[in-house]
Design a protein around this motif. Structure first.
Motif, PDB file in Angstrom:
ATOM      1  N   VAL B 146       0.834  -1.207   0.000  1.00 46.47           N
ATOM      2  CA  VAL B 146       0.000   0.000   0.000  1.00 46.47           C
ATOM      3  C   VAL B 146       0.865   1.252   0.000  1.00 46.47           C
ATOM      4  O   VAL B 146       0.549   2.243  -0.663  1.00 46.47           O
ATOM      5  N   TRP B 147       1.993   1.171   0.718  1.00 42.20           N
ATOM      6  CA  TRP B 147       2.790   2.384   0.860  1.00 42.20           C
ATOM      7  C   TRP B 147       3.355   2.835  -0.470  1.00 42.20           C
ATOM      8  O   TRP B 147       3.533   4.019  -0.719  1.00 42.20           O
ATOM      9  N   LEU B 148       3.627   1.884  -1.346  1.00 43.59           N
ATOM     10  CA  LEU B 148       4.173   2.239  -2.656  1.00 43.59           C
ATOM     11  C   LEU B 148       3.148   3.031  -3.464  1.00 43.59           C
ATOM     12  O   LEU B 148       3.488   3.980  -4.167  1.00 43.59           O
ATOM     13  N   VAL B 150       0.694   4.934  -2.208  1.00 47.22           N
ATOM     14  CA  VAL B 150       0.600   6.277  -1.634  1.00 47.22           C
ATOM     15  C   VAL B 150       1.796   7.108  -2.056  1.00 47.22           C
ATOM     16  O   VAL B 150       1.672   8.287  -2.423  1.00 47.22           O
ATOM     17  N   PHE B 151       2.982   6.485  -2.036  1.00 46.56           N
ATOM     18  CA  PHE B 151       4.192   7.182  -2.437  1.00 46.56           C
ATOM     19  C   PHE B 151       4.087   7.653  -3.875  1.00 46.56           C
ATOM     20  O   PHE B 151       4.476   8.779  -4.197  1.00 46.56           O
ATOM     21  N   VAL B 154       1.899  10.748  -4.035  1.00 43.63           N
ATOM     22  CA  VAL B 154       2.594  11.926  -3.490  1.00 43.63           C
ATOM     23  C   VAL B 154       3.625  12.437  -4.494  1.00 43.63           C
ATOM     24  O   VAL B 154       3.712  13.639  -4.780  1.00 43.63           O
ATOM     25  N   LEU B 155       4.416  11.499  -5.063  1.00 49.66           N
ATOM     26  CA  LEU B 155       5.478  11.897  -5.984  1.00 49.66           C
ATOM     27  C   LEU B 155       4.905  12.557  -7.231  1.00 49.66           C
ATOM     28  O   LEU B 155       5.444  13.554  -7.717  1.00 49.66           O
TER      29      LEU B 155
END
Lengths: 611, 224
Positions: B146-148, B150-151, B154-155
């Motif tokens: 999941v964090w990828l 979200v990242f 953001v990026l």
């Protein structure tokens, strides 16, 4: 050479859109992560409410005078740190170079702390939170051993985030996930500082105000949590005996100093974009008071949450004991509650002492749980994250908390970067025709490449070193030379006239006394005490070593000699700039005076009046 | 007749007591925490619940060994306490007065643990079979972390912002250059317009303006 009042001319220097932007930028620079994770800790270990006494004395005699000095200097000379100190006297140019260097070093490691915050932020969108459960081991028979022996929160921080090595000599490998987050962080910094204060001035509205909103939300939430009052009482109960310990006064002085971000050159840069006819005295007092009030305001939710965490841990301890007793004696459920636990224990101890002894019950003491004080990254990434798991709706709280930390750190980064950017812009490193965006891009790119070192396995040990040595002693030295330089070389009478011209009223006696005697003296004492305390024992650090016998306790280790040399270098290099530049100019002056055909230029030039 | 019946009953009772007792061979202790699991909806543990428990264990044995010989009467409960904890043992009706080996019972319970838990509205933690460890369920891992995701979001936002600012900066730079060249041209015109304080419209630029004062001295000047 006194200042001649002149109409401020259009010199093409960027300026703030309005006064509020400037004040907000200074406040944002001053209010940073330390207000949240260092001040409450100091309050706690130094006698609660009693710590406020040395804190406010230090604010009055050290913080506010130095802040006013920097803001007035920048505003009058309208130059960044290097330019401003060169203007005061070329022999003092080293002070500017020193602050510039410290700003560079601090920017490097500060943004890596923000990288960790960003990593936690992007991991907060999962259900359940990744630091709440231990992962299973390879053959799925139990939990991962390292995680099982410590806590899931510790495991996530030390293994999944830092992938820390057992000692600083082992560098480990670059952690790709941290590199991604570091790139994102530097991209955000570039986005906000791309055109200097034109862009940071817009960004600061969000990054400086948002943390206050979140702190208020956490305050309301924190006060409703069970155990919050215990935490607050523990924090604020004054213990006046601690004031006898000189360590407390030293900590108060250093906390005020570092909290206001003095001697970085960032404040001088901010003030240099002001119109000269601006009341810098009022600004300085405003910024200093807001910074201290924010520290106090932030400590309330922090300690409510810590009190909640301690109470929950205490209840867990009691519950575990109760379950053991109930299971051993086959008593019905809910026969022993937390309230009658002590009476039951005494009864059972008298009737069946061997059985009770055999259970090996842990002694549960609320005071002991409250005493576990942590500061710095440990507070944010270990203690607070653990408390967040216990709150209902943990994802939302985690997201809010990490965005708040990120904005707090980002607004401080603006000041750091401005302290690097403005002097370089004035030194015209890049040709004037080249756009500003290029210079800020180069700064961010080079900083990103150097900061990759901090994404190694041993990165967090290095950040501790930078924090302890580059971001502490040099600042004290530079601030000392700042005060001495302005008061005794630029001469206090001349400076008073300049400030009078800017603010429109005569300088109060308080400022004269503070600048002439109290602040330099205080800085000297603080510097000596600080260095003495550091020298008392060999510099050591605590390492996370799963193979250590005392694991999960951290292993205390001494720095190897080559690391100690780097520590000394980090602390000494910015300080050495001051005498080195003075020496350089002295040699240049002597050479020129030996050459009869050359007419020596006026050392105290008229540059000040013309800028 | 009656005496024989009484004798067999007592023998059965005694053998049952011998088979099912704390720490007996192939016996398991069970600990139930109903109030912890259900709070206000907790039910009382009575003989009916015990019957259900025996039934579930018999069901588990039947499913595991797939032979329908285990009866509810084969499951013996004893030493029920207020905690709610008790010992149970499964007897083998084919062999006389023996208990089914503990490993079989353990495997059967393990296989059907979920069904047994659900029958009592409890979980692995609140219906504990001491000595029988529960298999840990692996955590659900999505294909992309999941964090990828979200990242990535953001990026993308950051890069969009940077591109926008750089492009607008370049445009502003171009506009400023164009404006400054225009202004230079305009300033020249302005100078011309105000030459000697006389507006150009009044002057006839082509023909020139003859100054009467110097008309007499015409021959001194070279002709244009």
């Amino acid at each position: 050479l006194s200042a001649t009042p002149e109409i401020p001319k259009e010199d093409g220097r960027p300026k703030w859109d309005n006064k509020f932007q400037y004040i907000l930028s200074c406040i944002g620079f001053a209010v940073g992560l330390g207000n949240v994770w260092r001040f409450p800790y100091l309050c706690q270990i130094h006698g609660g409410g009693a710590f406020l006494i040395p804190y406010f004395i230090a604010l009055l005699f050290e913080g506010i005078p130095l802040l006013h000095l920097e803001l007035a200097l920048g505003q009058y000379l309208r130059k960044g740190s290097i330019g401003a100190w060169n203007t005061i006297s070329p022999y003092l140019g080293g002070v500017g170079v020193g602050s510039w260097m410290v700003s560079v070093l601090v920017s490097l490691y500060y943004n890596t702390v923000l990288t960790w915050v960003m990593w936690y932020f992007i991991n907060s969108f999962q259900e359940p939170l990744p630091w709440s459960v231990c992962p299973l081991n390879e053959n799925r028979t139990g939990f991962n051993e390292e995680c099982y022996e410590s806590t899931p929160v510790n495991y996530f921080w030390y293994r999944k985030t830092l992938n820390i090595t057992p000692n600083i000599a082992e560098s480990g490998t670059l952690q790709w996930w941290l590199i991604l987050c570091l790139a994102a962080c530097w991209a955000i910094v570039y986005l906000c500082t791309i055109r200097g204060i034109e862009t940071t001035g817009k960004a600061i509205y969000v990054t400086a105000i948002f943390p206050y909103l979140v702190l208020t939300i956490f305050l309301i939430q924190g006060l409703t949590l069970p155990g919050a009052t215990e935490g607050l009482i523990y924090l604020f109960t004054p213990n006046l005996n601690t004031l006898k310990n000189p360590r407390v006064w030293l900590d108060a002085a250093t906390q005020i100093f570092f909290s206001l971000s003095l001697a970085f050159g960032g404040l001088i840069a901010f003030a240099s974009y002001n119109p000269t006819k601006n009341d810098c005295e009022k600004d300085a007092v405003t910024v200093a008071i807001v910074n201290s009030m924010t520290s106090l305001y932030a400590s309330i939710p922090v300690f409510s949450v810590l009190g909640f965490k301690a109470t929950t841990a205490y209840w867990d301890c009691l519950d575990r004991n109760i379950i053991s007793i109930i299971n051993e004696f086959d008593l019905p459920e809910e026969s022993i509650m937390r309230q009658n636990y002590t009476s039951w224990i005494s009864f059972l101890n008298s009737s069946y002492p061997e059985k009770i002894a055999g259970l090996k019950l842990k002694s549960c003491d609320l005071q002991e749980f409250l005493d576990q004080s942590v500061s710095g990254t440990g507070l944010a990434f270990i203690v607070f994250t653990q408390a967040i798991i216990l709150m209902p709706g943990s994802q939302a709280w985690a997201i809010l908390f990490f965005i708040m930390l990120f904005s707090l750190g980002l607004s401080s980064m603006f000041g750091n970067i401005e302290g690097v950017f403005t002097p370089l812009l004035e030194l015209q490193i890049i040709p004037k025709s080249a756009p500003k965006e290029l210079l800020s891009g180069i700064i961010c790119l080079i900083s990103f490449l150097i900061a990759l070192c901090f994404t190694l396995g041993s990165g967090s040990y290095w950040i501790d070193i930078f924090d302890r040595y580059a971001g502490s002693v040099p600042l004290l030295v530079i601030a000392f030379f700042e005060v001495i330089g302005v008061v005794y070389i630029y001469k206090i009478k001349r400076f008073s006239k300049d400030v009078e011209w800017m603010t429109g009223r005569k300088l109060n006696l308080y400022w004269q006394i503070a600048w002439r005697f109290i602040s330099p003296l205080l800085l000297l004492i603080v510097f000596m005490a600080f260095v003495t305390l550091q020298m008392q024992k060999p510099p050591s650090y605590t390492a996370w070593n799963p193979k250590y016998e005392g694991f999960p306790m951290k292993e205390e280790k001494v720095y190897p000699p080559w690391v100690q040399a780097i520590c000394v270098l980090l602390a000494a290099l910015p300080c050495m700039c001051v005498p080195l530049v003075a020496l350089f100019h002295l040699v240049k002056q002597k050479r020129r005076s030996k050459d009869p055909s050359f007419v020596p230029p006026e050392v105290f030039s008229c540059q000040g009046a013309n800028s | 007749m009656l005496r024989a019946l009484l004798l067999t009953l007592s023998v059965v009772a005694i053998s049952h007591a011998e088979l099912c007792k704390p720490d007996a061979q192939n016996a398991f202790k069970v600990r139930i925490s109903i109030k912890t699991a259900l709070g206000d909806n907790a039910y009382a543990w009575d003989a009916n619940e015990e019957y259900l428990f025996k039934a579930m264990v018999a069901f588990a044995m039947r499913r595991y060994s797939s032979k329908s010989t285990t009866q509810i009467s084969n499951v013996l409960l004893c030493n029920v306490t207020d905690r709610v904890s008790f010992w149970f043992v499964v007897t083998d009706s084919s062999k006389n007065v023996t208990t089914v080996p503990g490993s079989e019972v353990e495997a059967a319970i393990r296989m059907n643990r979920n069904r047994i838990n659900n029958a009592f509205l409890l979980s692995d933690k609140t219906l504990q079979f001491l000595k029988i460890t529960s298999t840990l369920s692996p955590p659900v891992e999505p294909s992309t972390p999941v964090w990828l995701i979200v990242f990535g979001v953001v990026l993308c936002l950051i890069v969009a912002g940077i591109v926008f600012l750089v492009v607008s900066g370049i445009q502003k730079h171009k506009k400023k250059n164009k404006e400054s060249t225009e202004r230079e041209n305009l300033e020249e015109k302005v100078e011309v317009t105000l030459e000697n304080g006389i507006p150009c419209e009044a002057l006839d630029l082509k023909a020139g303006h003859i100054n009467g004062v110097f008309a007499a001295d015409d021959e001194r000047f070279t002709s244009l």
